[in-house]
Design an enzyme around this catalytic site. Structure first.
Site, PDB file in Angstrom:
ATOM      1  N   HIS A   1     -31.385  23.978 -58.437  1.00  0.00           N
ATOM      2  CA  HIS A   1     -29.900  23.202 -59.263  1.00  0.00           C
ATOM      3  C   HIS A   1     -30.074  22.007 -59.003  1.00  0.00           C
ATOM      4  O   HIS A   1     -30.446  21.868 -57.371  1.00  0.00           O
ATOM      5  CB  HIS A   1     -28.737  24.073 -60.359  1.00  0.00           C
ATOM      6  CG  HIS A   1     -28.002  23.628 -58.360  1.00  0.00           C
ATOM      7  ND1 HIS A   1     -26.865  22.558 -58.513  1.00  0.00           N
ATOM      8  CD2 HIS A   1     -27.639  24.930 -57.850  1.00  0.00           C
ATOM      9  CE1 HIS A   1     -26.358  23.248 -57.790  1.00  0.00           C
ATOM     10  NE2 HIS A   1     -26.616  24.287 -57.274  1.00  0.00           N
TER      11      HIS A   1
ATOM     12  N   CYS B   1     -27.354  28.993 -53.009  1.00  0.00           N
ATOM     13  CA  CYS B   1     -28.500  28.198 -53.933  1.00  0.00           C
ATOM     14  C   CYS B   1     -28.607  26.773 -54.148  1.00  0.00           C
ATOM     15  O   CYS B   1     -28.460  26.130 -52.418  1.00  0.00           O
ATOM     16  CB  CYS B   1     -27.906  27.538 -55.435  1.00  0.00           C
ATOM     17  SG  CYS B   1     -27.442  28.707 -56.275  1.00  0.00           S
TER      18      CYS B   1
END
Length: 259
Positions: free
Chosen positions: A219, A235
């Site tokens: 992301h 992440c």
């Protein structure tokens, strides 16, 4: 005259909570966000161009040298200046990234890359803080990334099950338990609205393994200083301009290997 400061206090409270969300969110930095992340440059435009590598709906705007002077940076390398300029995307204006403040290894570039993985596969090298998108002919597009700290990292082989532009962010239940202030963004409340301060940034690619959501994502992030570091809660985070570029190159159900 009596002034009611309650609206100001409420605005500051919400801003502080959003900063806290960016700091503690899964997939986000646990350190304090730098105020420069949220600064918008208002200098006059001196050049505009339609980048032929980008969809017509997007517009790249390059500002005067005031942005670079703000950071004490000379204007150079027009390729990077265009890649990391302020960009209008789906009605939102992403701030320019002071790329001269970033280790040049972590800037987007095509490199020689020998691998047994087939073209279109994403390979994340967590040790070197690189994400490779494998290309034909022994090449790859390489991007700098921020990764999870020890204890919050994931590795293995999976698939990009789906992709999302300007995603909503929903903190996991265990995170809400640790940080009750995030309850307002819980799934029951619809999550955090998409936007420039959303922890998932401009794009998210969702990693699944054996048909199940790993809860790990590739992301964007507004915190450009986190790229090249191990600071997130698991992440793979990228510069917003880079995750947009990757999003447009990656097809659905692409394979991903996190080393």
């Amino acid at each position: 005259m009596i002034f009611d400061h309650a609206p100001v206090r409420r605005s500051l409270s919400v801003a502080a909570l959003l900063t806290a969300a960016l700091a503690v969110a899964g997939c986000t930095d646990t350190s304090r966000m730098n105020a420069d992340v949220f600064r918008y440059e208002t200098a006059p435009v001196f050049f505009q161009s339609a980048d032929t590598a980008q969809p017509p709906a997007r517009r790249t705007t390059l500002y005067t040298t005031s942005f670079h002077q703000t950071y004490g940076l000379p204007v150079s390398n027009p390729v990077h200046l265009a890649s990391y300029a302020a960009t209008e995307d789906d009605g939102r204006m992403l701030p320019a990234i002071p790329y001269r403040s970033i280790d040049p290894r972590y800037l987007r570039q095509e490199v020689e890359y020998q691998t047994v993985e087939k073209p279109g596969t994403i390979v994340v090298d967590t040790r070197q803080r690189f994400l490779y998108l494998v290309q034909p002919g022994g090449k790859a597009m390489r991007y700098g990334v921020g990764i999870g700290r020890d204890g919050y990292a994931w590795s293995g082989r999976g698939v990009i099950q789906w992709k999302q532009k300007w995603p909503r962010w929903t903190p996991p239940d265990d995170m809400v338990e640790r940080q009750p202030d995030l309850k307002m963004f819980a799934a029951a409340n619809g999550g955090m609205n998409p936007g420039l301060n959303n922890p998932l940034g401009a794009r998210a690619l969702y990693i699944f393994k054996d048909g199940k959501d790993t809860l790990y994502r590739i992301h964007g992030t507004p915190d450009w200083k986190s790229v090249g570091k191990a600071t997130s809660s698991g992440c793979v985070r990228m510069l917003n301009q880079d995750v947009i570029d990757l999003f447009e190159r990656v097809s659905g159900k692409s394979q991903i290997v996190v080393l």
